[in-house]
Write an enzyme that holds these catalytic residues in place. Structure first.
Site, PDB file in Angstrom:
ATOM      1  N   HIS A  45      23.276  32.043 -78.043  1.00 21.32           N
ATOM      2  CA  HIS A  45      22.718  33.326 -78.493  1.00 21.32           C
ATOM      3  C   HIS A  45      23.095  33.640 -79.933  1.00 21.32           C
ATOM      4  CE1 HIS A  45      21.799  33.729 -74.235  1.00 21.32           C
ATOM      5  NE2 HIS A  45      20.727  34.313 -74.729  1.00 21.32           N
ATOM      6  N   GLU A  80      13.936  29.953 -65.003  1.00 20.23           N
ATOM      7  CA  GLU A  80      14.969  29.327 -65.824  1.00 20.23           C
ATOM      8  C   GLU A  80      16.102  28.745 -64.982  1.00 20.23           C
ATOM      9  OE1 GLU A  80      16.543  32.201 -68.612  1.00 20.23           O
ATOM     10  OE2 GLU A  80      16.478  33.824 -67.166  1.00 20.23           O
ATOM     11  N   ASP A  88      17.820  28.095 -70.657  1.00 15.44           N
ATOM     12  CA  ASP A  88      18.638  27.975 -69.457  1.00 15.44           C
ATOM     13  C   ASP A  88      18.143  26.869 -68.534  1.00 15.44           C
ATOM     14  OD1 ASP A  88      20.796  29.793 -69.647  1.00 15.44           O
ATOM     15  OD2 ASP A  88      19.355  31.433 -69.551  1.00 15.44           O
TER      16      ASP A  88
HETATM   17  C1  PEP Z   1      15.927  31.115 -71.887  1.00 11.58           C
HETATM   18  O1  PEP Z   1      16.874  30.902 -71.133  1.00 11.58           O
HETATM   19  O2  PEP Z   1      15.138  30.234 -72.276  1.00 11.58           O
HETATM   20  C2  PEP Z   1      15.680  32.483 -72.390  1.00 11.58           C
HETATM   21  C3  PEP Z   1      14.597  32.774 -73.083  1.00 11.58           C
HETATM   22  O3  PEP Z   1      16.639  33.422 -72.171  1.00 11.58           O
HETATM   23  P1  PEP Z   1      18.029  33.485 -72.985  1.00 11.58           P
HETATM   24  O4  PEP Z   1      17.931  32.521 -74.123  1.00 11.58           O
HETATM   25  O5  PEP Z   1      18.205  34.880 -73.456  1.00 11.58           O
HETATM   26  O6  PEP Z   1      19.022  33.080 -71.951  1.00 11.58           O
HETATM   27 MG    MG Z   2      17.859  32.573 -70.223  1.00  9.96          MG
END
Ligand code: PEP
Ligand code: MG
Length: 578
Positions: free
Chosen positions: A188, A431, A455
């Protein structure tokens, strides 16, 4: 040094080395006749902290949001608290020990009491106390405190690691690049760097040990390289590359108003992922057809209280109003946990946070927080076209449970005569591998699916998305991942619902033709990535894309697939190399 290219762009600047390591403070006995001097030393430190905070409050009042100001005001109140002062001065006098030792001891005891409290508000004050403790200790020891909020000149930030909450609260105006020992492309921290359009190279292992404050450094987020202490000719080369990059970005803006369709007229939607409400302006500027993912949890990652219903309503309504007439806004319900911990909420201390208390798992056990969020979303829904999306759904029960809570909140709004969009669409993220395997079952119960590849890849290949040591295993082209993608898209279409992708795979041009060929309907990505993907889509036919996808689905390793796709693209575009 070669690392992971986490956010594009090129920057040349001075290093600001940020260390989150704990302070080593001295601990020693003092004589009785030294007590008064020690108390004066403590009082002077408190006064200097107070002055720092007043100055910071002034600055924040002019430049930052209300929430940041409230945090500083809380710190000011704490530092002026007579009880804190008397406990510390009494401690120095009674125990005849140095001020650092007593400050650490007294504030740690207070922190412990707050951590054990039943009251959530009190628990959340822990981070504030820790911050105050650090400020006092730094002043007692005359060590300059490195705070990301206080940075006042343009720098390249170098650190071992950074929390998403630190990226969120740092003074972004002055951070021209981010360079970290840790991290992966879909962590993130990387996602936020892309949102804020800050060039970033992560996963460099030990860069923070190789530079000093003030060293010159080049960050090439396009190539994933950094150059430490470059010579004149290297700087000149990179200045040229920077100019080329700026020109390339400007040229892409010419595609802004053109549709995202293939040469033979197959249309897809290109949407934006946003992390903070104001980013909606960048989404519009890059021609997004809507917001495919608003990561609402970032409203909760600032230190302080859980975001109130009003604060959430304002944020959601802001985004909806700015996208009105341009496209739908998909707000994802709070996805905290994993690497997105709410500062100060110690319940997130888990052995295995990635497999732990995350997203809808958190929401279903904290329905108080969940209901407030859904209510704020419903209230905001009258300002545009809102879609609600649930993250980390792992099975039918979870989906039914979240849908039921949504129905309950809708019913209470009806009873209170609060208007909301009765036609609101709901979708599930796919995911988690179990959800991918039952995506046909899920597709029957929702209006759309959105694939979270960040994920999904991490859980399918069992590779932590933020761990640089195993980043080589994180391969979207893995045949296992591709089989999942095909299965999810086909299942969505079998039940006549659109399938989107909001993971980072949707934003990387190397995957665009394959995803088109697999039948993906919507690509959602950080706003700055939209036009490059559009360029690719507009340069191929859907027939070619389907043929490419079919060929690839028969290949047995990601290495072969990667080589094949690069060659295929290289023959048609100038941005890929083999
Ligand atoms: C993902 O997991 O691809 C997603 C879009 O959610 P995040 O990156 O916030 O976990
Ligand atoms: Mg995600």
């Amino acid at each position: 040094m070669k690392g992971i290219s986490a956010s594009p762009g090129i920057s040349i600047g001075k290093v600001f080395l940020y260390s989150t390591q704990t302070l080593n403070f001295p601990s020693y006995s003092i004589e009785e006749d030294e007590v008064d001097g020690e108390i004066t030393r403590f009082n002077n430190a408190i006064e200097r902290v107070r002055r720092d905070l007043v100055e910071l409050a002034e600055k924040t009042r002019k430049t930052a949001g209300k929430k940041d100001l409230e945090i500083i005001e809380t710190h000011l109140m704490m530092i002026e608290d007579p009880d804190l002062k008397s406990q510390i001065t009494q401690g120095i006098a009674e125990e005849c020990r140095n001020a650092e030792h007593i400050v650490e001891h007294v504030i740690s005891m207070m922190t412990k009491t707050l951590e054990d409290a039943d009251d959530e508000y009190l628990k959340e004050r822990v981070v504030d106390l820790i911050d105050i403790q650090s400020r006092i200790l730094h002043h007692l020891m005359y060590i300059e405190r490195t705070s990301l909020v206080d940075i006042k000149e343009e720098v390249i930030l170098v650190a071992q690691n950074l929390l998403p909450s630190e990226v969120l609260t740092m003074n972004k105006k002055y951070i021209k690049g981010i360079v970290l020992d840790a991290g992966g492309k879909t962590s993130h921290t990387a996602i936020l760097a892309r949102s804020f359009e800050i060039p970033a190279v992560l996963g460099l292992s030990n860069v923070s040990k190789k530079v000093r404050n003030g060293n010159t450094i080049v960050v090439d987020g396009n190539q994933g390289t950094v150059i430490l202490r470059p010579g004149r000719s290297v700087i000149d080369t990179y200045k040229l590359r920077l100019e080329e990059w700026i020109k390339h970005e400007k040229d892409l803006l010419g595609l802004h108003n053109l549709p995202a369709e293939t040469k033979d007229g197959h249309k897809v939607m290109l949407m934006a992922n946003i992390e903070i409400p104001e980013e909606v302006n960048s989404a519009v500027a890059h021609g997004a057809s809507g917001i495919g993912l608003y990561r609402s949890e970032f409203l909760f990652l600032r230190p302080g209280e859980v975001a109130s219903e009003e604060e959430q309503f304002d944020a959601y309504a802001y985004v909806l109003k700015h996208m009105k007439g341009k496209g739908p806004v998909t707000i994802r319900t709070i996805d905290v946990g994993g690497d997105k911990v709410i500062p100060g909420l110690k319940d997130f201390d888990e052995e295995n946070p990635i497999l732990g208390w995350r997203a809808v798992r958190f929401c279903l056990s904290r329905k108080d927080i969940f209901r407030i969020q859904l209510r704020a979303m419903l209230r905001a829904s009258v300002y545009g076209s809102l879609k609600i999306m649930f993250p980390m759904i792992s099975g039918g029960e979870e989906l039914e449970n979240v849908l039921q809570v949504l129905e309950e909140v809708k019913e209470s709004c009806r009873q209170e005569k609060i208007p909301f969009d009765e036609e609101i669409q709901v979708g599930s993220m796919i995911e988690v591998p179990s959800a991918a395997l039952i995506s046909d079952i899920i597709a029957k119960k929702v209006d759309f699916l959105s694939i979270g590849t960040n994920d999904l890849i991490q859980y399918t290949i069992a590779v932590d998305r933020g761990n640089e040591k195993i980043a080589y295993l994180y391969q979207p082209f893995h045949p296992g991942v591709l089989r999942f993608l095909k299965m999810i898209i086909d299942n969505g279409h079998q039940f006549d619902i659109p399938v989107a992708m909001c993971g980072e795979m949707a934003s990387d041009p190397i995957f665009t033709v394959l995803l088109l060929g697999l039948g993906l309907d919507e690509f959602s990505m950080s706003p700055a990535a939209i036009l490059e993907v559009k360029k690719i889509i507009r340069s191929v036919t859907i027939t070619e894309a389907r043929e490419l996808a079919e060929t690839i689905m028969d290949m047995d390793t990601y290495t072969k697939i990667d080589e094949y796709v690069r060659k295929w693209l290289n023959e048609r575009f100038d941005i890929f190399s083999t």
